[in-house]
Design an enzyme around this catalytic site. Structure first.
Site, mmCIF file in Angstrom:
data_model
loop_
_atom_site.group_PDB
_atom_site.id
_atom_site.type_symbol
_atom_site.label_atom_id
_atom_site.label_comp_id
_atom_site.label_asym_id
_atom_site.label_seq_id
_atom_site.Cartn_x
_atom_site.Cartn_y
_atom_site.Cartn_z
ATOM 1 N N ALA A 10 0.813 -1.225 0.000
ATOM 2 C CA ALA A 10 0.000 0.000 0.000
ATOM 3 C C ALA A 10 0.847 1.277 0.000
ATOM 4 O O ALA A 10 0.803 2.084 -0.943
ATOM 5 C CB ALA A 10 -0.944 -0.022 1.209
ATOM 6 N N ALA A 11 1.639 1.463 1.045
ATOM 7 C CA ALA A 11 2.367 2.726 1.181
ATOM 8 C C ALA A 11 3.419 2.873 0.088
ATOM 9 O O ALA A 11 3.573 3.951 -0.506
ATOM 10 C CB ALA A 11 3.030 2.804 2.561
ATOM 11 N N ARG A 21 3.465 10.738 -10.792
ATOM 12 C CA ARG A 21 2.452 11.666 -11.286
ATOM 13 C C ARG A 21 2.967 13.101 -11.227
ATOM 14 O O ARG A 21 2.653 13.932 -12.060
ATOM 15 C CB ARG A 21 1.178 11.540 -10.448
ATOM 16 C CG ARG A 21 -0.081 11.564 -11.296
ATOM 17 C CD ARG A 21 -1.284 11.059 -10.521
ATOM 18 N NE ARG A 21 -1.245 9.619 -10.338
ATOM 19 C CZ ARG A 21 -1.507 8.998 -9.199
ATOM 20 N NH1 ARG A 21 -1.829 9.676 -8.141
ATOM 21 N NH2 ARG A 21 -1.456 7.688 -9.122
ATOM 22 N N SER A 38 1.276 -5.023 -4.638
ATOM 23 C CA SER A 38 -0.010 -4.372 -4.903
ATOM 24 C C SER A 38 -1.210 -5.277 -4.640
ATOM 25 O O SER A 38 -2.019 -5.519 -5.529
ATOM 26 C CB SER A 38 -0.019 -3.895 -6.367
ATOM 27 O OG SER A 38 -1.199 -3.189 -6.658
ATOM 28 N N ALA A 40 -4.511 -6.346 -1.805
ATOM 29 C CA ALA A 40 -5.367 -5.754 -0.775
ATOM 30 C C ALA A 40 -5.391 -6.668 0.448
ATOM 31 O O ALA A 40 -6.201 -7.606 0.522
ATOM 32 C CB ALA A 40 -6.775 -5.570 -1.329
ATOM 33 N N CYS A 42 -6.472 -5.997 3.238
ATOM 34 C CA CYS A 42 -7.747 -5.828 3.947
ATOM 35 C C CYS A 42 -8.790 -6.841 3.480
ATOM 36 O O CYS A 42 -9.763 -7.105 4.183
ATOM 37 C CB CYS A 42 -8.290 -4.413 3.714
ATOM 38 S SG CYS A 42 -7.063 -3.152 4.043
ATOM 39 N N ARG A 70 3.336 3.300 -15.698
ATOM 40 C CA ARG A 70 3.837 4.388 -14.840
ATOM 41 C C ARG A 70 5.341 4.561 -14.881
ATOM 42 O O ARG A 70 5.882 5.360 -14.113
ATOM 43 C CB ARG A 70 3.380 4.156 -13.387
ATOM 44 C CG ARG A 70 1.872 4.128 -13.299
ATOM 45 C CD ARG A 70 1.319 4.151 -11.912
ATOM 46 N NE ARG A 70 -0.134 4.029 -12.000
ATOM 47 C CZ ARG A 70 -0.933 3.631 -11.042
ATOM 48 N NH1 ARG A 70 -0.440 3.310 -9.864
ATOM 49 N NH2 ARG A 70 -2.229 3.554 -11.214
ATOM 50 N N ASP A 261 2.714 1.181 7.650
ATOM 51 C CA ASP A 261 2.747 0.464 8.934
ATOM 52 C C ASP A 261 4.102 0.490 9.634
ATOM 53 O O ASP A 261 4.183 0.156 10.812
ATOM 54 C CB ASP A 261 2.375 -1.009 8.706
ATOM 55 C CG ASP A 261 0.883 -1.204 8.485
ATOM 56 O OD1 ASP A 261 0.160 -0.199 8.402
ATOM 57 O OD2 ASP A 261 0.463 -2.371 8.392
ATOM 58 N N TYR A 403 -31.705 13.162 7.249
ATOM 59 C CA TYR A 403 -32.782 12.290 7.719
ATOM 60 C C TYR A 403 -33.824 12.052 6.634
ATOM 61 O O TYR A 403 -34.333 12.979 6.008
ATOM 62 C CB TYR A 403 -33.492 12.876 8.946
ATOM 63 C CG TYR A 403 -34.815 12.166 9.208
ATOM 64 C CD1 TYR A 403 -34.829 10.806 9.525
ATOM 65 C CD2 TYR A 403 -36.031 12.822 9.065
ATOM 66 C CE1 TYR A 403 -36.025 10.121 9.706
ATOM 67 C CE2 TYR A 403 -37.241 12.147 9.240
ATOM 68 C CZ TYR A 403 -37.219 10.799 9.557
ATOM 69 O OH TYR A 403 -38.397 10.117 9.716
HETATM 70 C C1 LIG Z 1 -5.965 -9.586 7.509
HETATM 71 C C2 LIG Z 1 -5.807 -8.097 7.443
HETATM 72 C C3 LIG Z 1 -6.937 -7.301 7.335
HETATM 73 C C4 LIG Z 1 -6.796 -5.910 7.282
HETATM 74 N N1 LIG Z 1 -7.915 -5.121 7.186
HETATM 75 C C5 LIG Z 1 -7.797 -3.785 7.113
HETATM 76 C C6 LIG Z 1 -8.941 -2.962 6.967
HETATM 77 O O1 LIG Z 1 -10.080 -3.459 6.875
HETATM 78 N N2 LIG Z 1 -8.766 -1.615 6.924
HETATM 79 C C7 LIG Z 1 -7.523 -1.037 6.985
HETATM 80 O O2 LIG Z 1 -7.412 0.191 6.913
HETATM 81 N N3 LIG Z 1 -6.403 -1.811 7.118
HETATM 82 C C8 LIG Z 1 -6.521 -3.152 7.178
HETATM 83 N N4 LIG Z 1 -5.397 -3.933 7.287
HETATM 84 C C9 LIG Z 1 -4.088 -3.286 7.426
HETATM 85 C C10 LIG Z 1 -3.490 -2.955 6.067
HETATM 86 O O3 LIG Z 1 -3.495 -4.064 5.240
HETATM 87 C C11 LIG Z 1 -2.082 -2.460 6.301
HETATM 88 O O4 LIG Z 1 -2.151 -1.324 7.131
HETATM 89 C C12 LIG Z 1 -1.400 -2.083 4.984
HETATM 90 O O5 LIG Z 1 -1.212 -3.200 4.180
HETATM 91 C C13 LIG Z 1 -0.055 -1.433 5.285
HETATM 92 O O6 LIG Z 1 0.589 -1.152 4.096
HETATM 93 P P1 LIG Z 1 2.174 -0.981 4.050
HETATM 94 O O7 LIG Z 1 2.482 -0.738 2.639
HETATM 95 O O8 LIG Z 1 2.579 0.008 5.072
HETATM 96 O O9 LIG Z 1 2.755 -2.367 4.568
HETATM 97 P P2 LIG Z 1 2.584 -3.852 4.019
HETATM 98 O O10 LIG Z 1 1.254 -4.043 3.354
HETATM 99 O O11 LIG Z 1 2.917 -4.738 5.165
HETATM 100 O O12 LIG Z 1 3.701 -3.971 2.912
HETATM 101 C C14 LIG Z 1 5.058 -3.894 3.246
HETATM 102 C C15 LIG Z 1 5.850 -4.683 2.234
HETATM 103 O O13 LIG Z 1 7.228 -4.443 2.446
HETATM 104 C C16 LIG Z 1 7.930 -5.616 2.174
HETATM 105 N N5 LIG Z 1 9.220 -5.569 2.869
HETATM 106 C C17 LIG Z 1 9.441 -5.570 4.209
HETATM 107 N N6 LIG Z 1 10.746 -5.518 4.470
HETATM 108 C C18 LIG Z 1 11.383 -5.493 3.280
HETATM 109 C C19 LIG Z 1 12.749 -5.454 2.905
HETATM 110 N N7 LIG Z 1 13.730 -5.420 3.812
HETATM 111 N N8 LIG Z 1 13.055 -5.443 1.581
HETATM 112 C C20 LIG Z 1 12.068 -5.458 0.636
HETATM 113 N N9 LIG Z 1 10.765 -5.512 0.950
HETATM 114 C C21 LIG Z 1 10.416 -5.524 2.251
HETATM 115 C C22 LIG Z 1 7.031 -6.716 2.707
HETATM 116 O O14 LIG Z 1 7.331 -7.960 2.102
HETATM 117 C C23 LIG Z 1 5.647 -6.181 2.356
HETATM 118 O O15 LIG Z 1 5.182 -6.733 1.140
HETATM 119 C C24 LIG Z 1 -5.505 -5.334 7.321
HETATM 120 C C25 LIG Z 1 -4.362 -6.146 7.412
HETATM 121 C C26 LIG Z 1 -4.516 -7.509 7.460
HETATM 122 C C27 LIG Z 1 -3.283 -8.369 7.552
#
Ligand SMILES: Cc1cc2nc3c(=O)[nH]c(=O)nc-3n(C[C@H](O)[C@H](O)[C@H](O)COP(=O)(O)OP(=O)(O)OC[C@H]3O[C@@H](n4cnc5c(N)ncnc54)[C@H](O)[C@@H]3O)c2cc1C
Length: 425
Positions: A10-11, A21, A38, A40, A42, A70, A261, A403
């Site tokens: 995500a981030a 962009r 890429s 989901a 969630c 992109r 995160d 309402y």
């Molecule tokens: C089951 C579940 C349900 C969820 N439901 C919700 C919801 O309903 N609503 C909501 O807002 N959020 C939800 N979340 C939380 C949401 O998915 C996370 O907050 C979001 O994915 C965070 O995105 P991110 O890019 O910060 O981290 P991540 O999605 O964790 O991605 C980080 C990536 O970095 C990679 N990485 C880590 N270290 C390294 C390294 N040293 N070198 C290269 N790559 C690396 C990892 O492999 C990973 O793919 C849920 C999460 C889970 C697990």
């Protein structure tokens, strides 16, 4: 200029896409240690439930999409093992080294406990985890499932397995569901779980999940930020060991950003740094990090701690602080829980439970919980906006909320709660 992003969910991809962009010239490389980008996360509980039948449905884009559409190079199987801030390089597990001018860390979070692999033991943190559990469920008749944890992922997983006719028991080390320090909220959630035949064992620290009497065990007991790379590069860490960032998402190194995160946020109600890992926040932080890394100047102000999930057909939504959390942050909280119909009774309106918390001294609204069937997201979002605007209860109680009989009641449940709470302020 070469922008390197570590982490391809995500981030990381929000950051890379936003940078592209805003700047067509910059060179962008995303390094992801896993084999999928890429997706989901969630949606993972809905794969377990079998509402979503194919894991591929949760993958939004593949690496070639980013290159083609992109001009972003996305490398999978590319684990960064070291950041060298002085030399402005990263070293990969493969031994390869990459130079960067700007670096964005978007490494996410992982479970606190890493258990040895076992056919009966599962996690639900990554797409790979979910695919493994999904396959197991397809090959196994329903039996007894134990889930460790009491956050929303544990509860969503319990609900998903219940849908598939598994007999579910949640095991939780304290007696505080959703880590909200809110006894009434826990009591209400307990009642919902019991009514749907999900057992819960509070105050049970499980030392060895394989000793539980269950056919499968899902560990969803706590996350921690992946901040080791940052720590090793001597970047400052903050709340819960997440990477400390400015509103521009810069770390303590001016050319290294962090988002999602792995990074901390400012909680706009408490005014203090917090670690609240959510996808909705990760995307916003990523956009800001990407914009600033591309030479623009944007900021991310913070969060009010809003979340929502589904449990046994109900929406459970939270924002701001519970009364106990507010007390811990120096407020003098007053709270109310009310039950009121979600829409006109002649439209078969069900009852919603609404909690509001305010500060007695200032009458500032501090938080809310809502448990209901209809309009839960809309209502919690009203409170979230009010919290972000530091709204006072006497203003909140007069909000002009929509309402008509199919949607609400003439005095919305939120305002019924606010009227009640006014009596304590
Ligand atoms: C089951 C579940 C349900 C969820 N439901 C919700 C919801 O309903 N609503 C909501 O807002 N959020 C939800 N979340 C939380 C949401 O998915 C996370 O907050 C979001 O994915 C965070 O995105 P991110 O890019 O910060 O981290 P991540 O999605 O964790 O991605 C980080 C990536 O970095 C990679 N990485 C880590 N270290 C390294 C390294 N040293 N070198 C290269 N790559 C690396 C990892 O492999 C990973 O793919 C849920 C999460 C889970 C697990």
């Amino acid at each position: 200029v070469h922008l390197v992003v570590v982490g391809g969910v995500a981030a990381g991809l929000a950051a890379a896409s936003r940078a592209r962009r805003l700047d067509a010239e910059i060179e962008i490389t995303v390094l992801e240690k896993g084999d999928v980008v890429s997706y989901a996360a969630c949606g993972l509980p809905y794969l377990i439930e079998n509402r979503i039948r194919q894991p591929e449905q949760l993958v939004l884009h593949k690496p070639d999409f980013f290159l083609r559409e992109r001009d972003i190079r996305v490398e999978t199987g590319a684990e960064v093992v070291e950041i060298q801030p002085q030399r402005q390089t990263v070293r990969l597990q493969s031994g390869k080294t990459l130079n960067w001018d700007r670096l964005i860390l978007a490494t996410g979070a992982r479970p606190v406990h890493q258990w040895p692999e076992h056919p009966r033991l599962f996690a639900l943190n990554t797409l790979g985890d979910a695919v493994r559990l999904h396959k197991h469920l397809a090959q196994t008749p329903p039996g007894r499932a134990a889930i460790l944890g009491a956050g929303y992922i544990a509860l969503e997983t319990a609900d998903a397995l219940r849908h598939r006719q598994w007999r579910v028991t949640l095991h939780h080390r304290s007696a505080d569901l959703l880590h909200r320090h809110d006894k009434e909220l826990t009591r209400r959630l307990d009642r919902i779980l019991n009514a749907h035949h999900i057992d819960i064992v509070h105050n049970h620290e499980v030392n060895d999940p394989l000793r539980l009497d269950a056919d499968l065990v899902v560990v969803a007991a706590g996350l921690r930020p992946n901040s080791e790379l940052a720590a090793q590069a001597r970047l400052e860490l903050g709340a819960a060991s997440a990477i400390r960032v400015s509103p521009q998402m810069t770390t303590s190194h001016p050319n290294i950003y962090a988002a999602g995160d792995c990074a901390e946020v400012v909680h706009l109600v408490s005014g203090r740094p917090a670690w609240i890992p959510l996808g909705s926040t990760a995307l916003k932080m990523g956009r800001v990090a990407g914009a600033n890394a591309a030479g623009h100047r944007e900021r991310f102000g913070g969060v009010v701690g809003t979340s929502i999930f589904r449990l046994c057909g109900l929406g459970i939504a939270l924002t701001g602080l519970s009364a106990e959390q507010a007390r811990q942050h120096g407020f003098e909280p007053v709270e109310v829980w009310i039950e009121a119909p979600e829409r006109a009774r002649y439209f078969r309106g069900r009852t919603a439970a609404v909690q509001l918390v305010a500060d007695k001294r200032s009458a500032r609204l501090l938080g809310a919980s809502i448990i209901g069937q209809d309009g839960v997201a809309g209502r919690i979002n009203v409170v979230a906006a009010a919290l972000a605007g530091r709204m006072l209860l006497p203003d909140f109680v007069n909000l002009d909320l929509a309402y008509a009989p199919p949607f609400s009641t003439p005095v919305d449940p939120l305002l019924v709660a606010a009227q009640q709470l006014m009596k304590s302020c």
